[in-house]
Design a protein around this motif. Structure first.
Motif, PDB file in Angstrom:
ATOM      1  N   GLU A 135      34.718  66.657 -16.983  1.00 31.26           N
ATOM      2  CA  GLU A 135      34.905  65.746 -15.629  1.00 31.26           C
ATOM      3  C   GLU A 135      33.931  66.898 -14.438  1.00 31.26           C
ATOM      4  N   ILE A 136      33.562  68.243 -15.090  1.00 31.33           N
ATOM      5  CA  ILE A 136      33.890  68.915 -13.670  1.00 31.33           C
ATOM      6  C   ILE A 136      32.405  68.359 -13.091  1.00 31.33           C
ATOM      7  N   GLN A 137      31.037  67.827 -13.844  1.00 35.19           N
ATOM      8  CA  GLN A 137      30.413  67.671 -13.627  1.00 35.19           C
ATOM      9  C   GLN A 137      30.573  65.917 -12.832  1.00 35.19           C
ATOM     10  N   LYS A 138      31.508  65.091 -13.346  1.00 33.65           N
ATOM     11  CA  LYS A 138      31.548  63.813 -12.411  1.00 33.65           C
ATOM     12  C   LYS A 138      32.216  64.623 -10.940  1.00 33.65           C
ATOM     13  N   TYR A 139      33.349  65.568 -10.964  1.00 32.86           N
ATOM     14  CA  TYR A 139      32.847  66.164  -9.574  1.00 32.86           C
ATOM     15  C   TYR A 139      32.726  66.332  -8.970  1.00 32.86           C
ATOM     16  N   ILE A 140      31.446  67.021  -9.312  1.00 26.36           N
ATOM     17  CA  ILE A 140      30.383  67.575  -8.590  1.00 26.36           C
ATOM     18  C   ILE A 140      29.931  66.461  -8.223  1.00 26.36           C
ATOM     19  N   TYR A 141      29.440  65.473  -8.613  1.00 27.90           N
ATOM     20  CA  TYR A 141      28.828  64.122  -8.438  1.00 27.90           C
ATOM     21  C   TYR A 141      29.573  63.328  -7.548  1.00 27.90           C
ATOM     22  N   GLU A 142      30.850  63.224  -7.070  1.00 28.18           N
ATOM     23  CA  GLU A 142      31.835  62.460  -6.651  1.00 28.18           C
ATOM     24  C   GLU A 142      31.366  62.908  -5.076  1.00 28.18           C
ATOM     25  N   CYS A 143      31.763  64.578  -5.561  1.00 24.72           N
ATOM     26  CA  CYS A 143      31.934  65.743  -3.715  1.00 24.72           C
ATOM     27  C   CYS A 143      30.876  65.929  -2.798  1.00 24.72           C
ATOM     28  N   CYS A 144      29.358  65.772  -3.819  1.00 22.99           N
ATOM     29  CA  CYS A 144      29.187  66.642  -3.146  1.00 22.99           C
ATOM     30  C   CYS A 144      27.267  66.088  -2.738  1.00 22.99           C
ATOM     31  N   LYS A 195      23.680  79.635   1.805  1.00 23.91           N
ATOM     32  CA  LYS A 195      25.101  79.238   3.243  1.00 23.91           C
ATOM     33  C   LYS A 195      24.988  77.510   2.699  1.00 23.91           C
ATOM     34  N   VAL A 196      24.493  76.936   3.331  1.00 28.14           N
ATOM     35  CA  VAL A 196      24.988  75.251   2.470  1.00 28.14           C
ATOM     36  C   VAL A 196      25.489  75.001   1.311  1.00 28.14           C
ATOM     37  N   ILE A 197      24.513  75.497   0.296  1.00 26.56           N
ATOM     38  CA  ILE A 197      25.208  75.409  -1.345  1.00 26.56           C
ATOM     39  C   ILE A 197      27.116  75.715  -1.109  1.00 26.56           C
ATOM     40  N   ARG A 198      27.079  76.902  -0.574  1.00 30.68           N
ATOM     41  CA  ARG A 198      28.563  77.549  -0.832  1.00 30.68           C
ATOM     42  C   ARG A 198      29.694  76.247   0.021  1.00 30.68           C
ATOM     43  N   LYS A 199      28.724  75.479   1.296  1.00 29.63           N
ATOM     44  CA  LYS A 199      30.042  74.693   2.011  1.00 29.63           C
ATOM     45  C   LYS A 199      29.571  73.298   1.630  1.00 29.63           C
ATOM     46  N   HIS A 200      29.156  73.278   1.116  1.00 32.29           N
ATOM     47  CA  HIS A 200      29.232  72.125   0.017  1.00 32.29           C
ATOM     48  C   HIS A 200      29.947  72.135  -1.138  1.00 32.29           C
ATOM     49  N   GLU A 201      30.275  73.576  -1.751  1.00 34.18           N
ATOM     50  CA  GLU A 201      31.678  73.759  -2.953  1.00 34.18           C
ATOM     51  C   GLU A 201      32.618  74.105  -2.358  1.00 34.18           C
ATOM     52  N   GLU A 202      32.716  73.578  -0.663  1.00 35.24           N
ATOM     53  CA  GLU A 202      33.789  73.878  -0.578  1.00 35.24           C
ATOM     54  C   GLU A 202      34.739  72.500  -0.530  1.00 35.24           C
ATOM     55  N   ARG A 203      34.048  71.501  -1.001  1.00 30.96           N
ATOM     56  CA  ARG A 203      34.347  70.638  -0.951  1.00 30.96           C
ATOM     57  C   ARG A 203      35.207  70.284  -2.313  1.00 30.96           C
ATOM     58  N   ILE A 225      38.571  72.415  -8.642  1.00 34.33           N
ATOM     59  CA  ILE A 225      37.794  72.449  -9.545  1.00 34.33           C
ATOM     60  C   ILE A 225      38.292  74.594 -10.138  1.00 34.33           C
ATOM     61  N   ASP A 226      39.230  74.636  -9.547  1.00 33.72           N
ATOM     62  CA  ASP A 226      39.686  75.955 -10.364  1.00 33.72           C
ATOM     63  C   ASP A 226      40.610  75.924 -11.629  1.00 33.72           C
ATOM     64  N   GLU A 227      41.012  74.592 -11.490  1.00 32.73           N
ATOM     65  CA  GLU A 227      41.988  73.929 -12.823  1.00 32.73           C
ATOM     66  C   GLU A 227      41.458  73.247 -13.581  1.00 32.73           C
TER      67      GLU A 227
END
Ligand code: ATP
Ligand code: MG
Length: 392
Positions: free
Chosen positions: A248-257, A363-371, A376-378
């Protein structure tokens, strides 16, 4: 022919007041290792050493294989145990032993007797001389060399008489459990089992975490990781393997980043989750199989980027300066290689970009992770609560 083993250890002998702790840990690990071997064994400490007495009919090769995997042992000496039936009898038996052990006879030797039982009628020096003579008479091809003998024939007179001359090299290192506990990020690859082995060698016991991505990674891929944990566990002792469903986490990252950042962001979440479990399990460090420059996610910039998400624990990367070939050699040495190269998919390789970033900016990675912040926490919480824990 061998009814006992004498266990030699070096490094732990210098630990002063801690010495009994180290010896007890070593005894415990020896008992654990011998549990898997056919036979009945009595392991005990005496006078700064460890003896193992074996009931007749035990599996000698199995015992040697298990013992040479126990960290903290420098040498395993197979011992012939004799009843005291007089010196003439001892001479005969020792002569037979030497003949069997060195069939080509082409050796230099020295006899080293120790009389721990003082009422034995012959003094140590005299035993050395008489036994040497008897051997030279029986085997004229053998020679005495008191300075650098090829074979040191040890004769120890206690209640019984212990004879040994062979010394099988042990695994070295420190007994498992004397150095705290670490969390190994264990994948199905070549590197991470080797990394675990190296940290365990210093006396650190291990827990492990595996990120599984069903149905994209198969049950067989997971089984491979369980098998690798078992191989590492032969050295490291008991391991609890935490299997995290990462799909689930992998897919979510794939969708958003951005896709070329997928691997690095995924690795950051692996580290974050691993650190959470590690803290919960009282581990004092994380361990990975990373080595500088091996792949895009292991450049100096990428390592900086994955490293920064670990807030409390150090990340140990024992292979950091190793070439692949050097890692492969250790992998073969610990019998992990054939399992590691089985061709099952890894969760990292599934959505991997054609051109992953090799010099990510934190810095860029942190910014993209905000998406990812909405879910992500849940998702992380769910992955943690639904994890499977396998005792190896
Ligand atoms: P390995 O041979 O150990 O798989 P690798 O060369 O394939 O390493 P990566 O896939 O970039 O390199 O992984 C680097 C490290 O991250 C691994 O050595 C391991 O410690 C950890 N790791 C990678 N994938 C996983 C996974 N699915 N589960 C747990 N840890 C992982
Ligand atoms: Mg891998």
């Amino acid at each position: 022919m061998f009814q006992a083993f004498l266990i030699k250890y070096a490094e732990i002998a210098i630990k002063g007041k801690n010495r009994p702790i180290f010896e007890d840990a070593l005894v415990k690990q020896i008992r654990r290792a011998l549990k898997k071997v056919d036979g009945s064994f009595h392991v005990y400490k005496t006078q700064g050493r460890i003896n193992i007495e074996c009931q007749p009919g035990y599996d000698y090769n199995g015992a040697v294989e298990a013992l040479t995997k126990v960290f903290g042992i420098t040498a395993v000496c197979p011992v012939v145990v004799l009843e005291d039936e007089g010196f003439e009898d001892l001479k005969e038996k020792v002569t037979a032993y030497m003949g069997e052990t060195y069939p080509d006879r082409n050796i230099t030797f020295k006899v080293h007797a120790r009389r721990a039982r003082k009422n034995y009628p012959i003094e140590s020096m005299e035993i050395n001389r008489l036994m040497g003579e008897a051997l030279l008479q029986a085997y004229p091809e053998m020679h005495v060399d008191v300075k650098t003998p090829q074979v040191m024939l040890e004769i120890e007179i206690r209640e019984k008489i212990y004879v040994y001359s062979e010394s099988i090299p042990g695994a070295g290192g420190m007994p498992s459990g004397t150095g705290g506990k670490a969390m190994l990020l264990l994948s199905g690859g070549i590197d991470s089992p080797v990394a675990g082995y190296m940290i365990a060698k210093r006396g650190v016991s291990l827990n492990a975490v595996y990120f599984h991505a069903p149905p994209y990674t198969s049950e067989r891929a997971k089984q491979k990781v369980v098998d690798l944990a078992r191989i590492v566990g032969d050295y490291a002792g008991e391991i609890y393997l935490h299997v995290i469903n990462f799909t689930e986490i992998q897919k979510y990252i794939y969708e958003c980043c951005p896709h070329e950042e997928l691997t690095i962001i995924m690795r950051r979440y692996m580290m974050r989750i691993a650190e959470k479990i590690a803290l919960e399990q009282n581990c004092l460090a994380l361990v990975t199989g990373e080595s500088i420059g091996q792949v895009a996610s292991q450049t100096m910039q990428s390592l900086l980027c994955t490293n920064e998400v670990c807030e409390e624990l150090p990340v140990f990367r024992p292979l950091i300066g190793f070439d692949k070939q050097e890692i492969v050699e250790i992998s073969k040495h610990i019998d992990a290689y054939d399992t590691s190269i089985l061709p099952f998919e890894d969760c990292c390789t599934i959505w991997v970009a054609k051109h992953p970033v090799t010099k990510p900016s934190a810095k860029v990675i942190r910014k993209h992770e905000e998406r990812l912040k909405e879910k992500i926490d849940e998702m992380t919480e769910r992955a943690l609560t639904e994890r499977e824990v396998i005792k190896i």
